[in-house]
Design an enzyme around this catalytic site. Structure first.
Site, PDB file in Angstrom:
ATOM      1  N   TYR A  59       0.949  -0.281 -19.663  1.00  0.00           N
ATOM      2  CA  TYR A  59       0.665  -1.113 -18.499  1.00  0.00           C
ATOM      3  C   TYR A  59       1.164  -0.372 -17.257  1.00  0.00           C
ATOM      4  O   TYR A  59       2.345  -0.349 -16.954  1.00  0.00           O
ATOM      5  CB  TYR A  59       1.334  -2.481 -18.610  1.00  0.00           C
ATOM      6  N   PRO A 206      -4.259 -16.042 -24.409  1.00  0.00           N
ATOM      7  CA  PRO A 206      -4.455 -17.407 -24.914  1.00  0.00           C
ATOM      8  C   PRO A 206      -5.299 -18.271 -23.996  1.00  0.00           C
ATOM      9  O   PRO A 206      -5.728 -19.355 -24.391  1.00  0.00           O
ATOM     10  CB  PRO A 206      -3.021 -17.948 -25.013  1.00  0.00           C
ATOM     11  N   LEU A 207      -5.560 -17.770 -22.785  1.00  0.00           N
ATOM     12  CA  LEU A 207      -6.409 -18.507 -21.842  1.00  0.00           C
ATOM     13  C   LEU A 207      -7.746 -17.801 -21.620  1.00  0.00           C
ATOM     14  O   LEU A 207      -8.414 -17.997 -20.603  1.00  0.00           O
ATOM     15  CB  LEU A 207      -5.665 -18.687 -20.509  1.00  0.00           C
ATOM     16  N   GLY A 208      -8.144 -16.984 -22.605  1.00  0.00           N
ATOM     17  CA  GLY A 208      -9.456 -16.353 -22.528  1.00  0.00           C
ATOM     18  C   GLY A 208      -9.643 -15.506 -21.284  1.00  0.00           C
ATOM     19  O   GLY A 208     -10.686 -15.568 -20.645  1.00  0.00           O
ATOM     20  N   ARG A 209      -8.606 -14.705 -20.945  1.00  0.00           N
ATOM     21  CA  ARG A 209      -8.648 -13.859 -19.750  1.00  0.00           C
ATOM     22  C   ARG A 209      -8.976 -14.675 -18.495  1.00  0.00           C
ATOM     23  O   ARG A 209      -9.722 -14.235 -17.619  1.00  0.00           O
ATOM     24  CB  ARG A 209      -9.630 -12.696 -19.941  1.00  0.00           C
ATOM     25  N   GLY A 210      -8.407 -15.862 -18.454  1.00  0.00           N
ATOM     26  CA  GLY A 210      -8.558 -16.737 -17.295  1.00  0.00           C
ATOM     27  C   GLY A 210      -9.678 -17.742 -17.404  1.00  0.00           C
ATOM     28  O   GLY A 210      -9.706 -18.733 -16.667  1.00  0.00           O
ATOM     29  N   PHE A 211     -10.615 -17.531 -18.329  1.00  0.00           N
ATOM     30  CA  PHE A 211     -11.782 -18.408 -18.422  1.00  0.00           C
ATOM     31  C   PHE A 211     -11.374 -19.852 -18.721  1.00  0.00           C
ATOM     32  O   PHE A 211     -11.926 -20.799 -18.143  1.00  0.00           O
ATOM     33  CB  PHE A 211     -12.716 -17.892 -19.513  1.00  0.00           C
TER      34      PHE A 211
END
Length: 330
Positions: A59, A206-211
């Site tokens: 990163y 866990p949030l679908g890359r923000g989706f």
């Protein structure tokens, strides 16, 4: 905050914090980040009782670990630091994978310096190296445990057979892989193996890359240059279909006075007490929203509705492009 065990004598907060968006990624990955706000976000998370903080050598590279090290200085006894190794990189970015024993040691020594700590609490292989037997890699990681430089070992995106072979060399505390309402393939063979072996599970994205936050209502909400514009699940042909998952999550959230992100995280927490999601954040307000999910309990009816809206295999589009997908489940 509530707490869970990822294995024997390894208690962490029920939700950890993914630090990847905070520094070194650039506006093409989740938008611009501010280092000072990233540090404030980590320190606020500690105040809220969050103990697990996730970063990686790649990163940045390197600068994300430096940021986390700065943020936890003087608070080391209150945090569990997880970092990852396993990629080759140069000034132009990632160039491949490398889990040779020499690179395992080089990466660990560098991470220790950047983090400013004497011991890494959880040291993950970031991706399996198909050219190096997992026994050799884990053997090298185990020697770091013997030397006191690492406390526990982990794997990321490893296949079931690799997990078994790794655990035969040295105990594996945790496996990290993508898991969320829109990505449930780990339920097939990964979670059963982990539970058989007593290994904890740490879902990333866990949030679908923000989706799944419900904040992205059209592709136009993504900044120009954002890599998600090339994500198969964000594509023109799949976006609308996948938005139906968010619609159900939002309906449930409204009934609880919560956010769609909290519903998505609470659903994950309901899948087992051995699951510790690490939602990413780069600002205090989004981190605080995510961490409140630890207090949200979904009803059986809520879970039924989410299961109906987001069955395993029901999401439109693969979770990665072909190249990234080829590096998973090895």
């Amino acid at each position: 905050m509530k707490y869970r065990s990822l294995g024997p004598e390894f208690e962490v907060s029920a939700l950890g914090l993914g630090c990847m968006p905070m520094a070194g990624i650039g506006r093409g990955m989740y938008g611009e980040a501010n280092v000072d706000e990233g540090i404030a976000t980590i320190q606020r998370a500690i105040d809220l009782g969050v103990t697990l903080f996730d970063t990686a050598e790649i990163y940045g590279p390197l600068v994300n670990e430096e940021l986390l090290g700065r943020a936890v200085r003087g608070r080391r006894d209150r945090v569990v630091i997880a970092t990852k190794f396993g990629f080759r990189y140069d000034e132009n970015g990632m160039t491949g994978v490398d889990s040779t024993p020499d690179n395992v040691r080089r990466a660990c020594e560098g991470s220790l310096r950047r983090l400013g700590v004497e011991t890494i609490d959880l040291f993950y292989q970031h991706r399996v190296d198909p050219n190096v037997p997992i026994e050799d890699t884990v053997g090298a990681m185990a020697r770091l445990v013997e030397e006191g430089k690492v406390r526990r070992l982990g794997l990321s995106e490893a296949g079931a057979d690799t997990i078994r072979r790794a655990a035969a060399v040295h105990p594996i505390a945790a496996v990290q892989s993508e898991y969320s309402l829109w990505e449930r393939d780990v339920e097939g063979d990964i979670l059963p193996v982990l539970r058989e072996l007593g290994i904890g599970f740490v879902p990333y994205s866990p949030l679908g890359r923000g989706f799944l936050t419900g904040q992205i209502k059209t592709r136009d909400d993504l900044p120009e240059g954002d890599y998600r514009r090339n994500d198969p699940r964000y594509s023109e042909e799949n976006f609308g279909q996948n938005l139906k998952i968010v619609d159900v999550a939002r309906s449930i959230a409204d009934a609880h006075g919560a956010s769609p992100a909290q519903v998505a995280l609470a659903w994950l927490l309901a899948q087992g007490n051995d699951i510790v999601p690490i939602p990413g954040a780069k600002q205090r307000r989004t981190m605080e929203d995510s961490m409140a999910a630890a207090e949200l309990t979904l009803s059986a009816e809520d879970l039924r509705r989410l299961e109906e809206a987001a069955p395993r295999g029901g999401t439109a589009g693969p979770r990665y492009g072909e190249k990234a997908l080829s590096m998973t489940r090895l």
